[in-house]
Structures are given as structure tokens and as C-alpha cells.
Design an enzyme around this catalytic site. Structure first.
Site, mmCIF file in Angstrom:
data_model
loop_
_atom_site.group_PDB
_atom_site.id
_atom_site.type_symbol
_atom_site.label_atom_id
_atom_site.label_comp_id
_atom_site.label_asym_id
_atom_site.label_seq_id
_atom_site.Cartn_x
_atom_site.Cartn_y
_atom_site.Cartn_z
ATOM 1 N N HIS A 114 73.180 71.052 75.925
ATOM 2 C CA HIS A 114 74.424 71.671 75.485
ATOM 3 C C HIS A 114 74.064 72.984 74.787
ATOM 4 O O HIS A 114 74.686 74.006 75.032
ATOM 5 C CB HIS A 114 75.190 70.720 74.566
ATOM 6 C CG HIS A 114 76.564 71.184 74.250
ATOM 7 N ND1 HIS A 114 77.477 71.498 75.221
ATOM 8 C CD2 HIS A 114 77.182 71.437 73.064
ATOM 9 C CE1 HIS A 114 78.601 71.915 74.659
ATOM 10 N NE2 HIS A 114 78.448 71.895 73.352
ATOM 11 N N LYS A 151 73.109 78.610 78.346
ATOM 12 C CA LYS A 151 74.152 79.347 77.598
ATOM 13 C C LYS A 151 73.591 80.642 77.016
ATOM 14 O O LYS A 151 74.344 81.579 76.736
ATOM 15 C CB LYS A 151 74.700 78.486 76.456
ATOM 16 C CG LYS A 151 75.673 77.395 76.919
ATOM 17 C CD LYS A 151 76.346 76.723 75.727
ATOM 18 C CE LYS A 151 77.321 75.642 76.166
ATOM 19 N NZ LYS A 151 76.665 74.403 76.620
ATOM 20 N N CYS A 184 84.647 71.382 75.113
ATOM 21 C CA CYS A 184 83.413 71.825 75.780
ATOM 22 C C CYS A 184 82.804 70.765 76.691
ATOM 23 O O CYS A 184 81.789 71.012 77.330
ATOM 24 C CB CYS A 184 82.412 72.270 74.728
ATOM 25 S SG CYS A 184 83.163 73.400 73.564
ATOM 26 N N GLU A 224 71.140 67.926 68.685
ATOM 27 C CA GLU A 224 70.841 67.593 70.085
ATOM 28 C C GLU A 224 69.351 67.263 70.239
ATOM 29 O O GLU A 224 68.997 66.341 70.983
ATOM 30 C CB GLU A 224 71.238 68.773 70.992
ATOM 31 C CG GLU A 224 71.069 68.439 72.472
ATOM 32 C CD GLU A 224 71.728 69.459 73.393
ATOM 33 O OE1 GLU A 224 72.136 70.539 72.915
ATOM 34 O OE2 GLU A 224 71.827 69.170 74.610
ATOM 35 N N HIS A 228 78.849 80.599 76.363
ATOM 36 C CA HIS A 228 79.476 79.277 76.332
ATOM 37 C C HIS A 228 80.795 79.350 77.102
ATOM 38 O O HIS A 228 81.751 79.982 76.659
ATOM 39 C CB HIS A 228 79.712 78.864 74.887
ATOM 40 C CG HIS A 228 80.040 77.405 74.725
ATOM 41 N ND1 HIS A 228 80.503 76.617 75.766
ATOM 42 C CD2 HIS A 228 79.958 76.580 73.648
ATOM 43 C CE1 HIS A 228 80.702 75.393 75.329
ATOM 44 N NE2 HIS A 228 80.377 75.332 74.052
ATOM 45 N N PHE A 238 83.744 69.688 70.628
ATOM 46 C CA PHE A 238 84.463 69.577 69.359
ATOM 47 C C PHE A 238 85.338 68.340 69.426
ATOM 48 O O PHE A 238 85.905 68.011 70.471
ATOM 49 C CB PHE A 238 85.361 70.797 69.141
ATOM 50 C CG PHE A 238 84.628 71.970 68.563
ATOM 51 C CD1 PHE A 238 83.625 71.792 67.628
ATOM 52 C CD2 PHE A 238 84.956 73.258 68.936
ATOM 53 C CE1 PHE A 238 82.952 72.867 67.082
ATOM 54 C CE2 PHE A 238 84.293 74.343 68.403
ATOM 55 C CZ PHE A 238 83.282 74.157 67.474
#
Lengths: 83, 403
Positions: free
Chosen positions: B295, B327, B163, B306, B332, B391
Site C-alpha cells: 500500500h 505510488k 483506498c 505495513e 496515490h 481510511f
């Protein structure tokens, strides 16, 4: 022209983006607007549509020095064992 | 050598826009691109789930040229985005610039549609895969096609960091220009994973929402996967200025690091350090004019982590700045997330409007910043961050500053 010739011509026509009008056995390959990978794609389509195996290795330039669509049809037929 | 790098062109598409102008108009309105769809493979495999797909893209394929009929969807999307970005920048690669232009286009996975098609043909039907399958699947296909399409002969490759692929690609491309390896770049990312096989695989992780995407909201249920691409034209500042280019912003900072801890669980320390690194080169800014495109995946773990990281990076200023997760609207985009979100960030700066975090219902005490809930807000933005945390614990943060 045999059915297999007609089938091959139809497949070649589908890839001949540079061609205006109908391809014949006499049409120069240079007029088709195809590139080296088009040959691989044409052979794949031949295998799919005609249900044949076309054994070849692109490293061995198996289609040789072909000049016309007729040369290409004959070469594919030979590889496919349909000569 | 250390040169300044600016953004001079934008191109992108996703569920909420076929181009940047439609994407941005919908972002300001808070339009949600998520809907429940059924994805199939052959006749007996299907999955139904909320996703954020691009509808109607097939109708544009012919206009992209013959070579795109030999490319996977993720490359087609990247090329559509790049064409738009180049037209927007008005840049001409002839006359020597093409030889000094990079093409850095990331992706999380690559040609998933081709993968699925080839394996279905082989394993179910005993047929051969298409002879171009490998050329369609390889993650560098967009970078290669763009270098061929535009005669770009500078550095060209794909960056894959899940990502964070998009943010890494833009940041690394900027560094290539900064340090003299290129004078301009196409930089961005693309992802097209809305296939039966990919969605079953994602679903197996049990982190997907079964409804909407609600970042930072108490009732968030997880992420919703979208598809799309974003490409930026980057140029060395002096030459961009000389040719009279429209300059969106300067890439004033880029922070990248790894948590070094866990494949799934994100680390607030790692994310905070990446933000601090991005901020370390930007100089002073009024916190009330700072925007962070988060994010903000809408997962249980990302959003409070975050939030904590933003507090660690900004201290008391964290309560003055504004954060949002787009998002919530476009889903995403995985590898392409950082690319489409960089575009949202730059359009926000340009227009002085913060795009909202939609689907926000109830506050979560662990997520206690101003997330611009549900409605866009007018706001002067001098400095903006775009956060991407992948990830595997890979972090990439871009800092854009007005020139």
C-alpha cells in the site's frame, strides 16, 4: 425565420449527431439521431443560451407527439413563453 | 461451487502511462509522474500542490464515443482502461458470455469534477446544474456504462471502500466467478479527484506531501494524489484455457477485513490478518520468489504499520521477500490504487522485474524490509500480493499466483 427560431435550430443541430446536412423545420425528428435524454439536454441549453426558464416535467411527456424539428421548436417556444 | 479465476486482460492509465505498455515501461525505469500543478475553480479559487495528473486525456475523448461526452472524467478513464483490457484479453462477449459477465468497478468518491462544476454554477453564478449531473456523479456510472457499452448483463455495481475500492472490486469480482454468479468480469476501479474542491478537502487533513512521495523512506512527507483507472478481465480458468487465452496469473487468494478500531490510524493486526487470509488459499511458495506491491502511501503512519504487518504475516520469510510501492511513481490513485497496482503486480510477475520504490533517500529503522529502492530489480516472482488499506480501517489483499 425569427432569431429565436434560428437560435433553437442551431442548438438542435448541435445534438443531431445522426443528421447529415442542415436541419430545417421540416426535418423529421427521427432523422436527428437523438435519444430521449437529448431533449432534456436541448432544453437545458435553450435555458442557458437564451436566458429563459423552460418549466417542464419529463414525466408528463410535455413535448407530446412531435414529428418534425418545427414541432420541437414550437413546443420549446411555448414552454419558454416565447410563442 | 468453487472455481479457479484467472486474469486474462489488463488495461490502465495514470500519470506515468496512457496505457499498460507505457505504464510498465516507465515503472521499470522508475519514472516519476509527480509535478506541482495549479488547480482552479472559476477565477478566484486556486490551489497549487504536487499531484500526479494524466496529461492529454482530453484528446482521446472523441475516440471513446458520444456517450463519454455525457460522463464524468472518472467514467471516461474507466472506459478507456476497460477498452484496453478487453482488447488485450481478446475476449468476445457475444454468444452468451456477455449475459454471464460482471462489471464491478469501484471508486472512492465518484464524479468529483461534475460535483465541483455543478456547485460552482449553483452557488457562485446562481445557475442550474447540467441535467445529466446526477448520472455523471453516481459511483456506479462506470459499471453501468461498461455494461451498456459491451452488453454485459451479469452482476454490475460499484464498490466504495476509499483506498481499498480497487482491490475490493477485483477480489469480489473473482469471488462472483469462483462461486458461479458470473463466468467472467470486468473488475477494477477509477478515480479522478484532481479538482480544486477535492484537493482543498484533502489538504485539510494535513497528510499530503508538499514535494515528492517517498514510501518507507525516513524523510517521507506524506501522500501525493494521482488519478487514473485500472481494469482487469477476469475469467473462469477452465473456459479461459479452452479458448486459448493468455493467462497473466490466477487470483489464488483474497483477504478482506476491517480493523474495527479507528477511522485514520491503521492497525498492523488488521493488515496482517488480511494478508494471512489472502495467503491461506495459495499453498506453499518460495519466499525468495514472493513480491509484495505495498500500500506504501508514504505517510508517517502507514509505512511502519505495513512493515510490521508484513513481518507478522510472513515471519522470518519477511527478510527474503521483496516489497515496493509504485505510488512513489504514479501517486496515490485512492479508489483506483488497488486496480493500477494490481496491474503493476501482474506485469512484474510476467516480466520477472520488480518495479522500484523511487524517491527513497534514507532508511527508517521502523521500515526495515527490502523495498527495492530507486531501481528495478530482475527477480523470478511466483507469488505476489497487492496490499490496499483504506481510511476507516478497511483492508483488502489480493494474492496472484503463476498458473
Amino acid at each position: 425565420m425569427s432569431d429565436i427560431d434560428k437560435g433553437l435550430l442551431e442548438i438542435i443541430k448541435g445534438h443531431a449527431i445522426g443528421l447529415t446536412g442542415e436541419p430545417t423545420r421540416e426535418t423529421p425528428i427521427a432523422d436527428l439521431g437523438i435519444d430521449s435524454f437529448s431533449i432534456v439536454e436541448i432544453i437545458y441549453e435553450v435555458e442557458e443560451k437564451l436566458g429563459v426558464e423552460v418549466p417542464f416535467n419529463a414525466n408528463e411527456n410535455p413535448l407530446g407527439n412531435m414529428k418534425t424539428v418545427g414541432d420541437l421548436i414550437d413546443a420549446v417556444k411555448k414552454l419558454a413563453g416565447k410563442e | 461451487m468453487s472455481r479457479r479465476v484467472v486474469v486474462t486482460g489488463l488495461g490502465g492509465l495514470c500519470a506515468t502511462g496512457a496505457d499498460v505498455s507505457e505504464f510498465w515501461a516507465n515503472a521499470k525505469k522508475g519514472v516519476c509522474g509527480i509535478s506541482r500543478r495549479t488547480l482552479t475553480a472559476g477565477e478566484e479559487f486556486s490551489i497549487t500542490l504536487p499531484v500526479a495528473p494524466i496529461d492529454g486525456f482530453e484528446a482521446r475523448l472523441e475516440s471513446l464515443g458520444r456517450e463519454m461526452s455525457r460522463a464524468d472524467r472518472f467514467t471516461q478513464l474507466a472506459v478507456a482502461a476497460a477498452d484496453e483490457a478487453i482488447a488485450d484479453a481478446g475476449v468476445d462477449f457475444a454468444g452468451g458470455l456477455g449475459a454471464r459477465t460482471a462489471a464491478i468497478i469501484g471508486t472512492g468518491i465518484g464524479g468529483q469534477t461534475t460535483f465541483d462544476t455543478a456547485y460552482l454554477a449553483m452557488l457562485k453564478h446562481g445557475k442550474k446544474p447540467h441535467p445529466l449531473s446526477i448520472l455523471k456523479i453516481i459511483p456506479n456510472a462506470p459499471a453501468s456504462h461498461l455494461s451498456i457499452r459491451y452488453g454485459l448483463k451479469g452482476p454490475a455495481f460499484a464498490i466504495s471502500s476509499a483506498c481499498a475500492s480497487g482491490a475490493h472490486s477485483i477480489g469480489v469480482a473473482a469471488d462472483l466467478i469462483r462461486h458461479g454468479s458470473a463466468d467472467a468480469a470486468l473488475a477494477g476501479a477509477s478515480e479522478a479527484l484532481l479538482t480544486y474542491g477535492a484537493m482543498e478537502t484533502w489538504k485539510a487533513m494535513h497528510i499530503m506531501s508538499d514535494e515528492l512521495c517517498r514510501p518507507f523512506s525516513k524523510n517521507r512527507k506524506g501522500l501525493v494524489i494521482g488519478e487514473g483507472a485500472g481494469v482487469l478481465v477476469l475469467e473462469e480458468y477452465e473456459s479461459a484455457k479452452k479458448r486459448g487465452a493468455k493467462i497473466y496469473a490466477e487470483i489464488a487468494g483474497f483477504g478482506m477485513n476491517a480493523d474495527g478500531k479507528d477511522m485514520i490510524n491503521p492497525s498492523a493486526d488488521g493488515a496482517a490478518d488480511a494478508m494471512k487470509a489472502a495467503l491461506s488459499t495459495v499453498g506453499a511458495a518460495d519466499a525468495a520468489a514472493v513480491y509484495i506491491n505495498a500500500h506504501g502511501t508514504g505517510t508517517l503512519l502507514n509505512d511502519p504499520t505495513e512493515t510490521k504487518a508484513i513481518r507478522a504475516a510472513f515471519g522470518a520469510d519477511a527478510d527474503k521477500l521483496i516489497v515496493s510501492s509504485t505510488k512513489s511513481m504514479h501517486g496515490h490513485l485512492l479508489g483506483a490504487a488497488g486496480a493500477i497496482e494490481a496491474i503493476a503486480t501482474l506485469k512484474a510477475m510476467e516480466g520477472g522485474v520488480v518495479p522500484p520504490t523511487i524517491n527513497y533517500d534514507e532508511g527508517d529503522p521502523a521500515c526495515d524490509l527490502d523495498y527495492c529502492p530507486n531501481e528495478a530489480r530482475a527477480r523470478r516472482i511466483d507469488l505476489a500480493l497487492s496490499n490496499s488499506f483504506a481510511f476507516g480501517g478497511l483492508n483488502a489483499v489480493l494474492a496472484f499466483k503463476k498458473v
